[in-house]
Design an enzyme around this catalytic site. Structure first.
Site, PDB file in Angstrom:
ATOM      1  N   TYR A  42      10.839   4.458   0.800  1.00 12.77           N
ATOM      2  CA  TYR A  42      11.724   3.484   1.441  1.00 12.77           C
ATOM      3  C   TYR A  42      13.148   3.524   0.890  1.00 12.77           C
ATOM      4  O   TYR A  42      14.070   2.989   1.518  1.00 12.77           O
ATOM      5  CB  TYR A  42      11.158   2.070   1.284  1.00 12.77           C
ATOM      6  N   ASP A  50       0.802  -1.223   0.000  1.00 12.94           N
ATOM      7  CA  ASP A  50       0.000   0.000   0.000  1.00 12.94           C
ATOM      8  C   ASP A  50       0.840   1.281   0.000  1.00 12.94           C
ATOM      9  O   ASP A  50       0.298   2.371  -0.104  1.00 12.94           O
ATOM     10  CB  ASP A  50      -0.961   0.017   1.187  1.00 12.94           C
TER      11      ASP A  50
END
Length: 441
Positions: A264, A170
């Site tokens: 990330y 997600d």
């Protein structure tokens, strides 16, 4: 439309009530006959299950509901399994984060040594659920967002190649929602995107509106100045760790201003910064245990005590809406365009065909059809080849019980500075994971 039968694996998760509520609120587009919860930890699932039972009785009493620790009861006669398991719970996530930090290395649940440790725990748990489905509902689809999705996806590709599993994440959806906010659009669904990478390791190359107008320049101008820190009330209420992550996207973006990065990537590109700004005694796991874990279980017990869920609500995040979109696309053959983790097979032309990549796909009743993203630049290709090698080595280490290959995987991670540091972290993680990992030799 056929009414669907759903089992949620990870019934004791704090995300489960939000998914159940979201399913009940979307009956018009995704009609449901039955929802079952499954968890192998009865004491954890009990308050969540009992609260969801009350919630559903009041929201939509026509939905048959149950929760169980019996695999046959849970997985028999279902159309979809929505899986979000966490083997070892947050106690082990805490170890994933704190052990690397002790050695001066990024401590994160899906990236670097922590992600590798979590992957070694997750692989058998996800395979077990796939095997239950194959036994009791062989035509069912497993929609998996158990982390670390990249390692899990590689393991299921290798070990269950014919299984009906789709691995999802997600985070790109959450970032696209930020894009929509920055652009002043009602929803991320007003956007058409091109994106490529690995899970938690990718880049947007194009963002347009539905009419084809290029929105990248406006987004790039904003991100160059503020990252993904769009100052809304929702942003102000995010945990400090997430605020810092969204702001750091500015520096990740600077490495390639032609694209927009997944958040990330900061762990791989700025690991020294991340370690310097981490509290080794209070990590994200502690933050979650002190907030969401505590809040959801307290709310569940409150609903049980009152016998009603009226006036209360469980948060349904991006993962809940995304998984319902995916289930609709499969059940009703909508051919919706979605970012999914799939075998490359030429979607990225100059990348390994057996890599599990994250790219846009058209989704229908036969599963995902990846769209071609063309060739990718040397910078991204080099980073991705290093990271996909880590993921493949982890899966090989799991299959073979190989200490050597797991040490190689740790050493190859861009977050780890040397083989000696990798070995020291690995030895500590082996000790912490004796209950969960296969024996390594």
């Amino acid at each position: 439309m056929k009414k669907q039968r759903i089992v949620i694996a990870g019934g004791g998760s704090t995300y489960t009530p939000g998914i159940v509520a979201m399913l009940a609120d979307n009956m018009e587009r995704f009609p449901i006959a039955e929802i079952k919860l499954y968890d192998d930890l009865a004491e954890r699932q009990e308050p969540i299950g009992a609260a969801c039972e009350i919630l559903l009785r009041e929201k939509n009493p026509d939905i048959q509901f149950s929760y169980t620790t019996d695999p046959e009861e849970a997985f028999t006669n279902v159309d979809f399994c929505m899986a979000h398991i966490r083997v070892g719970l947050y106690a082990m996530r805490e170890q994933d984060e704190k052990i690397p930090l002790k050695h001066g290395v990024v401590g994160q649940e899906t990236c670097g040594p922590g992600g590798i440790a979590y992957g070694m725990r997750s692989i058998p748990g996800v395979l077990e659920i796939l095997d239950y489905l194959e036994t009791y509902s062989p035509d069912a689809w497993m929609l998996n967002y158990s982390n670390p999705a990249a390692i899990v996806a590689e393991a299921t590709r290798r070990l269950r190649p014919d299984s009906k599993i789709i691995n999802i994440c997600d985070m790109p959806i959450a970032i696209e929602s930020i894009f929509a906010d920055i652009l002043g659009l009602p929803s991320r669904k007003d956007l058409v995107v091109r994106y490529y990478g690995l899970n938690h390791f990718g880049w947007w190359t194009s963002v347009t509106d539905q009419a084809g107008n290029n929105l990248m320049p406006r987004l790039q101008e904003f991100v160059a100045k503020d990252g993904y820190a769009f100052e809304t009330e929702d942003f102000q209420h995010k945990h400090p760790s997430w605020q810092a992550t969204f702001k750091k996207a500015k520096d990740v973006y600077a490495l390639d201003p032609k694209t927009l990065p997944n958040t990330y990537l900061k762990y791989y590109l700025y690991p020294d910064y991340e370690v310097a700004h981490s509290n080794p005694n209070f990590t994200r796991a502690n933050e979650v245990m002190a907030t969401r874990e505590k809040d959801v279980f307290n709310l569940s017990r409150e609903i049980i005590a009152k016998g009603t869920a009226v006036g209360t609500s469980f948060h349904a995040g991006a993962h809940a809406t995304f998984i319902i979109d995916l289930a609709c696309a499969i059940a009703f053959n909508t051919k919706e365009r979605m970012l999914l983790i799939v075998p490359n097979n030429g979607a990225i032309e100059n990348f390994g065909k057996d890599a599990m990549v994250e790219v846009p796909c058209l989704v229908g009743n036969q599963g995902p059809e990846p769209l071609t993203m063309g060739t990718i630049p040397t910078f991204q290709k080099g980073l991705m080849e290093q990271q996909v090698a880590v993921e493949k080595l982890v899966v090989e280490a799991y299959i073979e019980g190989s200490y050597q290959k797991l040490w190689q995987a740790m050493t190859l991670s861009k977050t780890v500075p040397s083989a000696s540091v990798a070995q020291a972290i690995l030895d500590d993680l082996i000790e912490a994971n004796r209950e969960f990992w296969p024996e390594l030799s």
